[in-house]
Design an enzyme around this catalytic site. Structure first.
Site, PDB file in Angstrom:
ATOM      1  N   THR A 283      20.673 -18.015  -5.797  1.00 63.76           N
ATOM      2  CA  THR A 283      21.533 -18.909  -6.584  1.00 63.76           C
ATOM      3  C   THR A 283      21.321 -18.597  -8.053  1.00 63.76           C
ATOM      4  OG1 THR A 283      21.494 -20.687  -4.967  1.00 63.76           O
ATOM      5  CG2 THR A 283      21.710 -21.368  -7.261  1.00 63.76           C
TER       6      THR A 283
ATOM      7  N   GLY B 271      25.423 -28.058  -1.034  1.00 63.53           N
ATOM      8  CA  GLY B 271      24.047 -28.181  -1.508  1.00 63.53           C
ATOM      9  C   GLY B 271      23.959 -28.930  -2.827  1.00 63.53           C
TER      10      GLY B 271
HETATM   11  N1  ASP Z   1      20.024 -24.718  -4.016  1.00 60.59           N
HETATM   12  C1  ASP Z   1      20.936 -23.899  -3.286  1.00 60.59           C
HETATM   13  C2  ASP Z   1      21.545 -24.713  -2.170  1.00 60.59           C
HETATM   14  O1  ASP Z   1      20.824 -25.424  -1.498  1.00 60.59           O
HETATM   15  C3  ASP Z   1      20.313 -22.675  -2.674  1.00 60.59           C
HETATM   16  C4  ASP Z   1      19.392 -21.880  -3.568  1.00 60.59           C
HETATM   17  O2  ASP Z   1      19.104 -22.274  -4.698  1.00 60.59           O
HETATM   18  O3  ASP Z   1      18.948 -20.795  -3.139  1.00 60.59           O
HETATM   19  O4  ASP Z   1      22.709 -24.587  -1.926  1.00 60.59           O
END
Ligand code: ASP
Length: 282
Positions: free
Chosen positions: A154, A184
């Site tokens: 991300t 998310g």
């Molecule tokens: N926080 C992101 C989600 O849960 C995923 C990530 O940060 O890798 O969609």
């Protein structure tokens, strides 16, 4: 007097160690794109958008092109942007055919009366705003299935401009193998993304836990209570770990230009740029 600065992350979690240098180069390129705007007197909101666009375009990161696949083998992207100076925000979720989701989130903020649009509605709005819909398969990058399951990436950016205005932006494909329709923390204001007059925050990691801690707003609250940028960042992550566990990371910048980051995972590529120089970590 505010000191302009930007800090960018490329996601926390396990990554293929052979990609570290490339990931560091990516976050540096993104931070430089934002810094080019800030150093010419541009706004924090333009700087974070520009930084995130760079990372969405790089297939190594889990945002835009290169996003992870859901259980049906499709990409569904989430993104949010927030202007701390005005508390305006825009977000999209579950969008399948837009190459730069952060640009669409920005348009939701600037050109709609809403904060968040999802799925077909977001894509309808995109079309009405002149965005070109791409073939959703264009967002998919060939990788082995086990890489999708292991990797994160991300992306996010927070910035302070010369006028002391703050902004935050986050973009993601979410988590691999998610159920279709899963959203998310990234596009949820106060969870994965938040900015006000005092701080701007972007989070990464286990979204199901970050949402329940409202992690970005928690870090802002701890800063409001008198914590320094680094203390607020560390304490917010500490509370998440103590109460819910999981892996996460966050970046924060305050209105004086103090940047901070913290992570509970082994890796999180980060690049910060200010007048005092460049900090690059992974
Ligand atoms: N926080 C992101 C989600 O849960 C995923 C990530 O940060 O890798 O969609």
């Amino acid at each position: 007097m505010s000191k302009p600065g930007i800090i960018v992350h490329g996601g926390c979690g396990r990554i293929d160690e052979s990609t570290i240098e490339e990931r560091q180069a990516g976050v540096k390129q993104a931070a430089e794109a934002g810094w080019a705007i800030l150093s010419q007197g541009g706004s924090a909101i333009d700087a974070v958008e520009a930084a995130v666009v760079v990372l969405e375009d790089l297939p190594l990161f889990n945002a835009g092109r290169g996003s992870v696949l859901n259980r049906e083998g499709r990409v569904e992207t989430d993104a949010a942007i927030m202007n701390g100076a005005t508390l305006a925000a825009g977000a999209i979720a579950g969008v399948t055919g837009i190459l730069n989701p952060i640009r669409l989130a920005r348009r939701v903020m600037d050109a709609s009366p809403h904060v968040m649009l999802i799925g077909d509605g977001a894509e309808l709005f995109a079309r009405s705003q002149g965005f070109v819909r791409c073939d959703p398969r264009e967002l998919i990058v060939e990788r082995r299935q086990e890489e999708w399951e292991r990797e994160h990436g991300t992306v996010g950016a927070v910035a302070c401009d010369q006028a002391g205005r703050l902004a935050a932006a986050t973009s993601t494909g979410g988590i691999a193998n998610k159920l279709p329709g899963r959203v998310g923390d990234s596009p949820l204001i106060g969870c994965g993304t938040y900015a006000d007059a005092r701080v701007a925050v972007s989070c990464t990691g286990d979204g199901e836990r970050i949402i329940r801690m409202t992690l970005a707003r928690l870090a802002a609250f701890l800063h409001e209570q008198g914590g320094s940028a680094q203390q607020a960042t560390d304490q917010a992550l500490g509370q998440l770990e103590a109460q819910l566990g999981g892996e996460a990371g966050l970046i924060l910048i305050d209105a004086s230009g103090n940047a901070a980051f913290a992570k509970s995972s082994h890796r999180m590529p980060v690049c910060a740029i200010s007048e005092t120089g460049v900090i690059l970590q992974c």
